[in-house]
Design a protein around this motif. Structure first.
Motif, PDB file in Angstrom:
ATOM      1  N   GLY A  91       0.842  -1.190   0.000  1.00  0.00           N
ATOM      2  CA  GLY A  91       0.000   0.000   0.000  1.00  0.00           C
ATOM      3  C   GLY A  91       0.875   1.238   0.000  1.00  0.00           C
ATOM      4  O   GLY A  91       2.105   1.149   0.103  1.00  0.00           O
ATOM      5  N   ILE A  92       0.241   2.382  -0.118  1.00  0.00           N
ATOM      6  CA  ILE A  92       0.989   3.634  -0.101  1.00  0.00           C
ATOM      7  C   ILE A  92       0.066   4.764   0.363  1.00  0.00           C
ATOM      8  O   ILE A  92      -1.145   4.741   0.086  1.00  0.00           O
ATOM      9  CB  ILE A  92       1.596   3.906  -1.496  1.00  0.00           C
ATOM     10  CG1 ILE A  92       2.624   5.025  -1.429  1.00  0.00           C
ATOM     11  CG2 ILE A  92       0.547   4.182  -2.547  1.00  0.00           C
ATOM     12  CD1 ILE A  92       3.570   5.046  -2.616  1.00  0.00           C
ATOM     13  N   HIS A  93       0.633   5.705   1.098  1.00  0.00           N
ATOM     14  CA  HIS A  93      -0.098   6.906   1.489  1.00  0.00           C
ATOM     15  C   HIS A  93       0.084   7.950   0.389  1.00  0.00           C
ATOM     16  O   HIS A  93       1.205   8.146  -0.092  1.00  0.00           O
ATOM     17  CB  HIS A  93       0.501   7.535   2.745  1.00  0.00           C
ATOM     18  CG  HIS A  93       0.401   6.716   3.980  1.00  0.00           C
ATOM     19  ND1 HIS A  93      -0.354   7.106   5.063  1.00  0.00           N
ATOM     20  CD2 HIS A  93       0.978   5.546   4.320  1.00  0.00           C
ATOM     21  CE1 HIS A  93      -0.240   6.203   6.027  1.00  0.00           C
ATOM     22  NE2 HIS A  93       0.576   5.248   5.599  1.00  0.00           N
ATOM     23  N   LEU A  94      -0.995   8.636   0.032  1.00  0.00           N
ATOM     24  CA  LEU A  94      -0.887   9.764  -0.893  1.00  0.00           C
ATOM     25  C   LEU A  94      -1.429  10.990  -0.179  1.00  0.00           C
ATOM     26  O   LEU A  94      -2.651  11.155  -0.046  1.00  0.00           O
ATOM     27  CB  LEU A  94      -1.671   9.494  -2.179  1.00  0.00           C
ATOM     28  CG  LEU A  94      -1.243   8.254  -2.974  1.00  0.00           C
ATOM     29  CD1 LEU A  94      -2.079   8.112  -4.226  1.00  0.00           C
ATOM     30  CD2 LEU A  94       0.229   8.327  -3.336  1.00  0.00           C
ATOM     31  N   HIS A 124      -8.303  22.119   4.620  1.00  0.00           N
ATOM     32  CA  HIS A 124      -7.115  22.801   5.132  1.00  0.00           C
ATOM     33  C   HIS A 124      -5.965  22.796   4.114  1.00  0.00           C
ATOM     34  O   HIS A 124      -5.233  23.775   3.991  1.00  0.00           O
ATOM     35  CB  HIS A 124      -6.681  22.106   6.425  1.00  0.00           C
ATOM     36  CG  HIS A 124      -5.613  22.805   7.182  1.00  0.00           C
ATOM     37  ND1 HIS A 124      -5.797  24.047   7.761  1.00  0.00           N
ATOM     38  CD2 HIS A 124      -4.333  22.452   7.461  1.00  0.00           C
ATOM     39  CE1 HIS A 124      -4.670  24.419   8.357  1.00  0.00           C
ATOM     40  NE2 HIS A 124      -3.775  23.477   8.190  1.00  0.00           N
ATOM     41  N   TYR A 125      -5.787  21.674   3.408  1.00  0.00           N
ATOM     42  CA  TYR A 125      -4.661  21.560   2.463  1.00  0.00           C
ATOM     43  C   TYR A 125      -5.106  21.683   0.995  1.00  0.00           C
ATOM     44  O   TYR A 125      -4.269  21.834   0.116  1.00  0.00           O
ATOM     45  CB  TYR A 125      -3.939  20.221   2.636  1.00  0.00           C
ATOM     46  CG  TYR A 125      -3.426  19.971   4.037  1.00  0.00           C
ATOM     47  CD1 TYR A 125      -2.468  20.798   4.617  1.00  0.00           C
ATOM     48  CD2 TYR A 125      -3.893  18.891   4.788  1.00  0.00           C
ATOM     49  CE1 TYR A 125      -2.000  20.558   5.905  1.00  0.00           C
ATOM     50  CE2 TYR A 125      -3.429  18.648   6.072  1.00  0.00           C
ATOM     51  CZ  TYR A 125      -2.485  19.485   6.627  1.00  0.00           C
ATOM     52  OH  TYR A 125      -2.021  19.250   7.896  1.00  0.00           O
ATOM     53  N   GLY A 126      -6.405  21.499   0.748  1.00  0.00           N
ATOM     54  CA  GLY A 126      -6.899  21.645  -0.628  1.00  0.00           C
ATOM     55  C   GLY A 126      -6.807  20.393  -1.468  1.00  0.00           C
ATOM     56  O   GLY A 126      -6.902  20.454  -2.698  1.00  0.00           O
ATOM     57  N   ALA A 127      -6.619  19.240  -0.829  1.00  0.00           N
ATOM     58  CA  ALA A 127      -6.646  17.962  -1.552  1.00  0.00           C
ATOM     59  C   ALA A 127      -6.798  16.845  -0.525  1.00  0.00           C
ATOM     60  O   ALA A 127      -6.573  17.051   0.665  1.00  0.00           O
ATOM     61  CB  ALA A 127      -5.370  17.759  -2.373  1.00  0.00           C
ATOM     62  N   SER A 128      -7.163  15.656  -1.010  1.00  0.00           N
ATOM     63  CA  SER A 128      -7.437  14.541  -0.082  1.00  0.00           C
ATOM     64  C   SER A 128      -6.159  13.933   0.471  1.00  0.00           C
ATOM     65  O   SER A 128      -5.083  14.087  -0.103  1.00  0.00           O
ATOM     66  CB  SER A 128      -8.145  13.377  -0.791  1.00  0.00           C
ATOM     67  OG  SER A 128      -8.963  13.777  -1.784  1.00  0.00           O
ATOM     68  N   TYR A 129      -6.357  13.178   1.561  1.00  0.00           N
ATOM     69  CA  TYR A 129      -5.325  12.274   2.063  1.00  0.00           C
ATOM     70  C   TYR A 129      -5.857  10.864   1.825  1.00  0.00           C
ATOM     71  O   TYR A 129      -6.903  10.477   2.342  1.00  0.00           O
ATOM     72  CB  TYR A 129      -5.077  12.483   3.562  1.00  0.00           C
ATOM     73  CG  TYR A 129      -3.832  11.774   4.043  1.00  0.00           C
ATOM     74  CD1 TYR A 129      -2.662  12.475   4.306  1.00  0.00           C
ATOM     75  CD2 TYR A 129      -3.807  10.381   4.208  1.00  0.00           C
ATOM     76  CE1 TYR A 129      -1.506  11.825   4.729  1.00  0.00           C
ATOM     77  CE2 TYR A 129      -2.652   9.730   4.610  1.00  0.00           C
ATOM     78  CZ  TYR A 129      -1.507  10.458   4.874  1.00  0.00           C
ATOM     79  OH  TYR A 129      -0.350   9.822   5.275  1.00  0.00           O
ATOM     80  N   LEU A 130      -5.132  10.094   1.042  1.00  0.00           N
ATOM     81  CA  LEU A 130      -5.589   8.776   0.621  1.00  0.00           C
ATOM     82  C   LEU A 130      -4.623   7.688   1.037  1.00  0.00           C
ATOM     83  O   LEU A 130      -3.411   7.924   1.089  1.00  0.00           O
ATOM     84  CB  LEU A 130      -5.550   8.709  -0.905  1.00  0.00           C
ATOM     85  CG  LEU A 130      -6.705   9.168  -1.753  1.00  0.00           C
ATOM     86  CD1 LEU A 130      -6.449   8.722  -3.176  1.00  0.00           C
ATOM     87  CD2 LEU A 130      -7.982   8.588  -1.252  1.00  0.00           C
ATOM     88  N   THR A 131      -5.142   6.486   1.255  1.00  0.00           N
ATOM     89  CA  THR A 131      -4.274   5.308   1.274  1.00  0.00           C
ATOM     90  C   THR A 131      -4.799   4.377   0.179  1.00  0.00           C
ATOM     91  O   THR A 131      -6.001   4.156   0.077  1.00  0.00           O
ATOM     92  CB  THR A 131      -4.289   4.616   2.660  1.00  0.00           C
ATOM     93  OG1 THR A 131      -5.621   4.268   3.022  1.00  0.00           O
ATOM     94  CG2 THR A 131      -3.702   5.519   3.733  1.00  0.00           C
ATOM     95  N   VAL A 132      -3.890   3.880  -0.640  1.00  0.00           N
ATOM     96  CA  VAL A 132      -4.288   3.100  -1.825  1.00  0.00           C
ATOM     97  C   VAL A 132      -3.363   1.900  -1.998  1.00  0.00           C
ATOM     98  O   VAL A 132      -2.294   1.829  -1.390  1.00  0.00           O
ATOM     99  CB  VAL A 132      -4.196   3.935  -3.135  1.00  0.00           C
ATOM    100  CG1 VAL A 132      -5.237   5.007  -3.179  1.00  0.00           C
ATOM    101  CG2 VAL A 132      -2.817   4.504  -3.339  1.00  0.00           C
ATOM    102  N   HIS A 133      -3.771   1.006  -2.887  1.00  0.00           N
ATOM    103  CA  HIS A 133      -2.883  -0.082  -3.300  1.00  0.00           C
ATOM    104  C   HIS A 133      -1.842   0.502  -4.244  1.00  0.00           C
ATOM    105  O   HIS A 133      -2.190   1.207  -5.199  1.00  0.00           O
ATOM    106  CB  HIS A 133      -3.691  -1.176  -3.999  1.00  0.00           C
ATOM    107  CG  HIS A 133      -2.935  -2.460  -4.120  1.00  0.00           C
ATOM    108  ND1 HIS A 133      -1.848  -2.610  -4.940  1.00  0.00           N
ATOM    109  CD2 HIS A 133      -3.091  -3.647  -3.479  1.00  0.00           C
ATOM    110  CE1 HIS A 133      -1.378  -3.839  -4.823  1.00  0.00           C
ATOM    111  NE2 HIS A 133      -2.116  -4.491  -3.942  1.00  0.00           N
TER     112      HIS A 133
END
Ligand SMILES: Cc1cc2nc3c(=O)[nH]c(=O)nc-3n(C[C@H](O)[C@H](O)[C@H](O)COP(=O)(O)OP(=O)(O)OC[C@H]3O[C@@H](n4cnc5c(N)ncnc54)[C@H](O)[C@@H]3O)c2cc1C
Length: 386
Positions: free
Chosen positions: A45-48, A98-107
């Motif tokens: 997985g990876i955090h984006l 607050h940052y203007g984009a999502s925080y995602l965790t994905v494959h």
């Protein structure tokens, strides 16, 4: 494309693919060469963070990623044994506002596939393992293991921690084994969660090891964990080895029931060495420039290694657009000046493994916008603001 400088990127990992996608969209004449015959859905997985998602917006895959990944409301840090909450960092709607984009965790495989699909036809060639490179002054000759060759005006080394292009610039030197391994496993979400429900994104901490856990799909039907565990030796001829449930039980004996439930549900787990390099004395020479793990490999403990490679790719594209590439030495100097302080800071915090263990403010990391940060010139005395 005739008459435009030819840009060759070596290595189609996350950094190289981002560079090719961004440069193609900006109208540059770019080619991407990858040693692998194809990509598979690697078990990771990876955090984006928002800092990466703004770059994905530019590439045109932000919506597809948002539909594919999991959107945790918080990053939790928890005590290894009691489950006590050590930190609760707001993500979710807070990240958006607050940052203007999502925080995602994905494959990681799904992410890589989306970026690769964003490349125009003909940009990426598989089965091209760089064997040698000759910077002839007026251009660069790349020779591949299959005996073919290509000529380029600019060469970008995005070929990872064992970079052939880094070796060309600075001589052969293996990366340093940090004395830690990371176990990685992706599998269907188990029903039994011990005494706590699974948090959407949680890092379990003891003094000498940790386990990071999160979902990799929007439906939360696949879960991922990655660890950091001390292990004195690593056979450097291997990039990873299979591990086992038994080894995990041993490494995490006595940990919280939720961690035990994850280990019991693990069908397959692999083990990776965590590698680093000291900051390089140079990121470029002549017509060759490095990005990502080729120039600043780090422990993955901030979940920002790939993010730094992707930010490098975006900054290099921005510099080519704003400074031009006729004077490539000048362009590379501006690029390095605008990346080195931030990449080194992330490298240092990752090394120390302190990130979000307590309730700290992550704005400097998640709030960075590579397209908006003021561009410093190559000779600027003050290092780039992070
Ligand atoms: C256990 C673990 C967990 C991690 N978790 C995260 C995370 O959650 N978030 C995060 O941001 N980062 C994470 N990272 C770090 C991240 O994986 C790297 O920082 C990132 O992959 C670097 O990207 P890159 O494009 O520079 O290199 P790579 O992704 O390594 O890509 C290099 C590419 O170059 C190709 N190549 C190599 N040599 C040649 C050659 N001679 N010719 C042609 N092609 C070549 C390779 O096949 C590969 O495709 C993790 C790392 C590890 C080990």
């Amino acid at each position: 494309m005739q008459g435009k400088p030819r840009i060759a990127i070596v290595g189609a990992g996350l950094g190289g693919t981002a560079a090719a996608a961004l440069m193609a969209r900006a109208g540059f004449n770019v080619r991407l060469y990858e040693q692998a015959p194809a990509f598979s859905r690697l078990g990771a997985g990876i955090h984006l963070g928002p800092n990466v998602m703004k770059i994905m917006r530019r590439i045109g895959i932000e919506d597809a990623l948002n539909a594919s990944g999991s959107h945790p409301d918080f990053w939790y840090s928890r005590h290894w044994q009691t489950g006590e909450e050590l930190a609760k960092i707001p993500l979710g709607d807070y990240a958006l506002s607050h940052y203007g984009a999502s925080y995602l965790t994905v494959h990681r495989g799904d992410f890589h596939a989306l970026m690769t699909a964003a490349l125009p036809a003909g940009v990426l060639t598989f089965n091209k393992k760089l064997a040698s490179v000759d910077d002839r002054g007026a251009d660069v000759l790349l020779t591949f293991e299959d005996g073919t060759s290509e000529v380029a005006d600019i060469v970008i080394g995005a070929d990872g921690v064992n970079s052939r292009l880094r070796e060309h610039l600075l001589g052969a030197e293996p990366p340093k084994y940090t004395g830690f391994v990371g176990h990685r496993a992706v599998f269907p979400t188990p029903l039994d969660s011990g005494t706590l429900p699974f948090d959407m994104c949680v890092k379990w901490w003891s003094d000498d090891r940790h386990m990071m856990v999160y979902y990799v799909t929007e439906k939360r039907d696949e879960i991922y964990y990655v660890t950091g565990v001390p292990e004195a030796q690593w056979d450097m001829t291997k990039s990873w080895v299979p591990s086992s449930q038994e080894a995990m039980r041993e490494a995490f004996a006595g940990w919280h029931p939720t961690v035990q439930a994850l280990i019991e549900a693990t069908p397959e787990v692999s083990k990776w060495p965590l590698l680093e390099r000291d900051p390089l004395p140079l990121w470029s020479r002549g017509r060759i420039v490095l990005l990502g793990d080729a120039c600043h490999p780090m422990k993955p403990h901030m979940a920002q290694g790939a993010a730094m490679a992707i930010e490098d790719a975006a900054m290099l594209t921005r510099v080519f657009e704003e400074v031009g590439m006729t004077d490539h030495a000048q362009a590379f100097a501006v690029y390095e000046q605008n990346r080195t302080v931030r990449a080194s800071r992330v490298q240092r915090v990752s090394h120390d493994n302190t990130w979000l263990r307590t309730n700290e403010n992550p704005d400097w990391c998640f709030g960075y916008d590579v397209f908006e940060v003021p561009l410093l010139d190559a000779a600027a005395k003050t290092p780039a603001a992070v």
